[in-house]
Write an enzyme that holds these catalytic residues in place. Structure first.
Site, PDB file in Angstrom:
ATOM      1  N   SER A 153       0.838  -1.196   0.000  1.00 58.78           N
ATOM      2  CA  SER A 153       0.000   0.000   0.000  1.00 58.78           C
ATOM      3  C   SER A 153       0.881   1.258   0.000  1.00 58.78           C
ATOM      4  CB  SER A 153      -0.966  -0.044   1.185  1.00 58.78           C
ATOM      5  OG  SER A 153      -1.996   0.899   1.042  1.00 58.78           O
ATOM      6  N   ASP A 305      -9.586  -3.252  -6.304  1.00 54.71           N
ATOM      7  CA  ASP A 305      -8.773  -2.337  -5.496  1.00 54.71           C
ATOM      8  C   ASP A 305      -8.792  -0.959  -6.140  1.00 54.71           C
ATOM      9  OD1 ASP A 305      -6.899  -1.004  -3.974  1.00 54.71           O
ATOM     10  OD2 ASP A 305      -5.201  -2.244  -4.590  1.00 54.71           O
ATOM     11  N   HIS A 335      -7.725  -4.915  -1.750  1.00 57.33           N
ATOM     12  CA  HIS A 335      -6.625  -4.149  -1.181  1.00 57.33           C
ATOM     13  C   HIS A 335      -6.346  -4.579   0.265  1.00 57.33           C
ATOM     14  CE1 HIS A 335      -3.965  -0.640  -1.026  1.00 57.33           C
ATOM     15  NE2 HIS A 335      -4.324  -0.558   0.250  1.00 57.33           N
TER      16      HIS A 335
END
Length: 365
Positions: A153, A305, A335
């Site tokens: 991320s 995502d 995600h």
């Protein structure tokens, strides 16, 4: 008693609303994803209320709740685990005890959390780093010879940034053998890429949540947040940078769907935020010559995502300039899966991604 009953009823209604919010039909383990998404939406809702009434800031609530999942530095029969500091920066070292006949590889792990949340102490990350050290005999966080910089991320954003900076610095050029990026966000110029629009309500990560947290990394001025939500946050002088992140040029056709590219409105803000045009926040902003020098690259993307398209653009650009890229696209993925490998928020997907990543490290580091 009446007050407590009212509060309990309110949260039951809120949870019911959140849990029945639609999610893509082909997501892996849909009910688990639905529950995790509901928990996150409830937390962000409560955080917004707390901030509005002056109880505590939105991000403070999220940070406080995340400490529930923290672990201590505990060594075992295979690995010595130490919490220490490198130049006043807290780090956790994972040092394999078994002797190695070769110089050990190293993995520098950068955790996610939209730049303002998270910690290497989170149990799921601790598990990942222990497994990496065990499986390939690597020193995790420590630096030796064959080095992979990895992050998930926003940690993937920072990993990409660090790798670019080191590879373009003559003192460190070619010291980094690989970078591994797990569903990273790689640009802040355009907040309406096709995946940003398609998955603006999740699952897991929502458009409003990620924009709010990234804006907090830049400034606490709410003006920027509102402008970014409208995609009107970039200054006029940034126009030349959009060629590096124009999804109509770099996004594979299958992901464009019926979306039509519209350039974001520029110059609407009177305030100036230099971070918005800084490649350290948006690694996609560097030119092809800088990308060309990057090492072996591993990228994981998840179909469902919001940040999917950032990586797809990055991969297209890297391959165009000759960088060797291994791309794992998880069709049923969401995600943050690597963060959900511990009960009660356990996703098998996180273990699958972990194993794919470790296998790649074994073959390439």
């Amino acid at each position: 008693m009446g007050y407590k009953t009212l509060c309990f009823g309110f949260f039951c209604i809120l949870f019911a609303y959140c849990i029945y919010s639609p999610i893509p039909e082909d997501v892996e383990e849909p009910w688990k994803v639905r529950i995790i998404s509901a928990m996150i939406k409830m937390t962000t809702f409560v955080g917004t209320i707390c901030e509005n009434i002056g109880l505590l800031k939105y991000e403070e609530l999220l940070a406080t709740l995340s400490t529930v999942h923290y672990t201590k530095a505990v060594s075992d029969e295979n690995i010595t685990v130490i919490d220490t500091k490198f130049s006043d920066i807290p780090v956790r070292l994972y040092l394999p005890k078994k002797k190695s006949e070769r110089q050990r590889p190293a993995v520098i792990f950068i955790h996610g959390g939209a730049f303002v949340l998270g910690s290497y102490k989170i149990a799921a990350y601790d598990d990942l780093n222990r497994w990496t050290a065990n499986k390939i005999g690597a020193v995790v966080v420590g630096i030796d010879t064959r080095i992979c910089i990895m992050g998930d991320s926003s940690g993937g954003t920072l990993a990409a940034t660090v790798t670019q900076l080191l590879q373009n610095d003559l003192n460190f050029k070619d010291k980094i053998k690989a970078q591994a990026l797990m569903y990273p966000g790689l640009q802040s110029l355009d907040t309406l890429l096709p995946s940003h629009q398609k998955y603006q309500h999740g699952p897991i990560l929502t458009r409003e949540m990620i924009i709010k947290l990234v804006c907090l990394y830049v400034t606490e001025d709410k003006v920027l947040l509102q402008a970014a939500l409208r995609n009107e946050h970039m200054p006029t002088e940034s126009r030349h940078l959009f060629k590096f992140a124009n999804w109509s040029d770099f996004l594979p056709e299958k992901y464009k769907k019926n979306h039509v590219y519209i350039e974001p409105v520029l110059g609407k803000l009177n305030a100036s935020y230099p971070a918005l045009v800084d490649s350290r926040l948006s690694p996609l902003l560097v030119n092809d010559t800088q990308l060309q020098s990057l090492p072996l690259t591993y990228v994981v993307t998840c179909e469902h995502d919001l940040l999917r398209d950032d990586s797809l653009i990055y991969i297209s650009r890297l391959r165009k300039v000759g960088v060797k890229v291994t791309h794992e696209h998880i069709e049923k993925g969401v995600h943050g899966a690597l963060s959900f490998t511990r009960a009660p928020v356990f996703l098998n997907l996180g273990l699958k991604i972990r194993d794919k990543y470790i296998n790649w490290l074994e073959e390439n580091l």
